[in-house]
Design a protein around this motif. Structure first.
Motif, short mmCIF file in Angstrom:
data_model
loop_
_atom_site.label_atom_id
_atom_site.label_comp_id
_atom_site.label_asym_id
_atom_site.label_seq_id
_atom_site.Cartn_x
_atom_site.Cartn_y
_atom_site.Cartn_z
N LEU A 28 -6.42 4.53 10.61
CA LEU A 28 -7.23 3.37 10.24
C LEU A 28 -7.95 3.62 8.93
O LEU A 28 -8.07 2.72 8.09
CB LEU A 28 -8.25 3.05 11.33
CG LEU A 28 -7.76 2.18 12.46
CD1 LEU A 28 -8.84 2.08 13.54
CD2 LEU A 28 -7.34 0.82 12.00
N ASP A 29 -8.43 4.81 8.74
CA ASP A 29 -9.10 5.17 7.49
C ASP A 29 -8.15 4.97 6.31
O ASP A 29 -8.54 4.40 5.28
CB ASP A 29 -9.59 6.61 7.56
CG ASP A 29 -10.66 6.93 6.56
OD1 ASP A 29 -11.50 6.05 6.27
OD2 ASP A 29 -10.66 8.06 6.05
N LEU A 30 -6.92 5.39 6.46
CA LEU A 30 -5.93 5.23 5.39
C LEU A 30 -5.61 3.75 5.14
O LEU A 30 -5.51 3.32 3.98
CB LEU A 30 -4.64 5.99 5.74
CG LEU A 30 -4.76 7.51 5.80
CD1 LEU A 30 -3.47 8.12 6.35
CD2 LEU A 30 -5.09 8.08 4.45
N VAL A 31 -5.46 2.99 6.20
CA VAL A 31 -5.15 1.56 6.06
C VAL A 31 -6.31 0.84 5.37
O VAL A 31 -6.10 0.03 4.47
CB VAL A 31 -4.85 0.93 7.44
CG1 VAL A 31 -4.79 -0.58 7.35
CG2 VAL A 31 -3.56 1.49 8.01
N ILE A 32 -7.53 1.15 5.80
CA ILE A 32 -8.71 0.52 5.19
C ILE A 32 -8.78 0.84 3.71
O ILE A 32 -9.00 -0.04 2.87
CB ILE A 32 -10.00 0.95 5.92
CG1 ILE A 32 -10.02 0.34 7.33
CG2 ILE A 32 -11.25 0.54 5.13
CD1 ILE A 32 -11.09 0.92 8.24
N SER A 33 -8.57 2.09 3.35
CA SER A 33 -8.58 2.49 1.94
C SER A 33 -7.52 1.74 1.15
O SER A 33 -7.78 1.25 0.05
CB SER A 33 -8.34 3.99 1.80
OG SER A 33 -9.37 4.72 2.36
N HIS A 34 -6.34 1.64 1.72
CA HIS A 34 -5.25 0.93 1.05
C HIS A 34 -5.59 -0.55 0.85
O HIS A 34 -5.35 -1.12 -0.21
CB HIS A 34 -3.95 1.09 1.83
CG HIS A 34 -2.81 0.35 1.24
ND1 HIS A 34 -2.19 0.76 0.08
CD2 HIS A 34 -2.18 -0.79 1.62
CE1 HIS A 34 -1.22 -0.10 -0.22
NE2 HIS A 34 -1.20 -1.04 0.71
N LEU A 35 -6.14 -1.17 1.88
CA LEU A 35 -6.49 -2.59 1.79
C LEU A 35 -7.57 -2.84 0.74
O LEU A 35 -7.53 -3.83 0.02
CB LEU A 35 -6.97 -3.11 3.14
CG LEU A 35 -5.88 -3.35 4.19
CD1 LEU A 35 -6.53 -3.66 5.54
CD2 LEU A 35 -4.95 -4.47 3.77
N ILE A 36 -8.53 -1.95 0.67
CA ILE A 36 -9.62 -2.11 -0.30
C ILE A 36 -9.10 -1.95 -1.73
O ILE A 36 -9.52 -2.66 -2.64
CB ILE A 36 -10.76 -1.11 0.00
CG1 ILE A 36 -11.45 -1.52 1.30
CG2 ILE A 36 -11.76 -1.04 -1.15
CD1 ILE A 36 -12.46 -0.52 1.80
N GLU A 37 -8.15 -1.05 -1.92
CA GLU A 37 -7.61 -0.79 -3.26
C GLU A 37 -6.60 -1.83 -3.70
O GLU A 37 -6.32 -1.95 -4.89
CB GLU A 37 -6.97 0.60 -3.29
CG GLU A 37 -7.97 1.73 -3.12
CD GLU A 37 -7.30 3.08 -2.89
OE1 GLU A 37 -6.05 3.15 -2.91
OE2 GLU A 37 -8.04 4.04 -2.67
N SER A 38 -6.03 -2.58 -2.76
CA SER A 38 -5.00 -3.56 -3.08
C SER A 38 -5.64 -4.94 -3.26
O SER A 38 -6.07 -5.54 -2.30
CB SER A 38 -3.96 -3.65 -1.96
OG SER A 38 -3.36 -2.40 -1.76
N PRO A 39 -5.68 -5.40 -4.51
CA PRO A 39 -6.31 -6.70 -4.72
C PRO A 39 -5.43 -7.83 -4.21
O PRO A 39 -4.22 -7.71 -4.28
CB PRO A 39 -6.49 -6.79 -6.23
CG PRO A 39 -5.72 -5.68 -6.82
CD PRO A 39 -5.27 -4.76 -5.73
N PRO A 40 -5.98 -8.92 -3.78
CA PRO A 40 -7.38 -9.01 -3.34
C PRO A 40 -7.50 -8.49 -1.92
O PRO A 40 -6.62 -8.73 -1.09
CB PRO A 40 -7.66 -10.51 -3.39
CG PRO A 40 -6.33 -11.14 -3.10
CD PRO A 40 -5.29 -10.19 -3.68
#
Length: 73
Positions: A28-40
């Motif tokens: 989940l930590d990895l997914v959250i990081s990826h989502l935050i970095e991927s605009p929007p």
């Protein structure tokens, strides 16, 4: 928490459950990081995942406490 000491089978089950939750928490930590970095970023999804991550962390802490033997005062 139970009042009786855990047997070996219960300890192994708790350890397995703990491991699975730790893996899910890390994922989940990895997914959250990826989502935050991927605009929007999908803010609603990020909030839901963070909430799930917090719930997992609480359960992980509970399991870890169950696996630590009580020390008499």
């Amino acid at each position: 928490m139970s009042l009786h000491p855990l047997n070996e089978t219960e300890i192994n089950e708790l350890r397995n459950q703990l491991h699975e939750l730790q893996v899910e928490h890390r994922d989940l930590d990895l997914v959250i990081s990826h989502l935050i970095e991927s605009p929007p970023p999908d803010d609603l999804l990020v909030r839901r995942l963070k909430k799930r991550k917090l719930l997992l962390k609480d359960r992980i802490l509970q399991l870890e406490q169950m696996l630590v033997p009580d020390i008499p005062a």
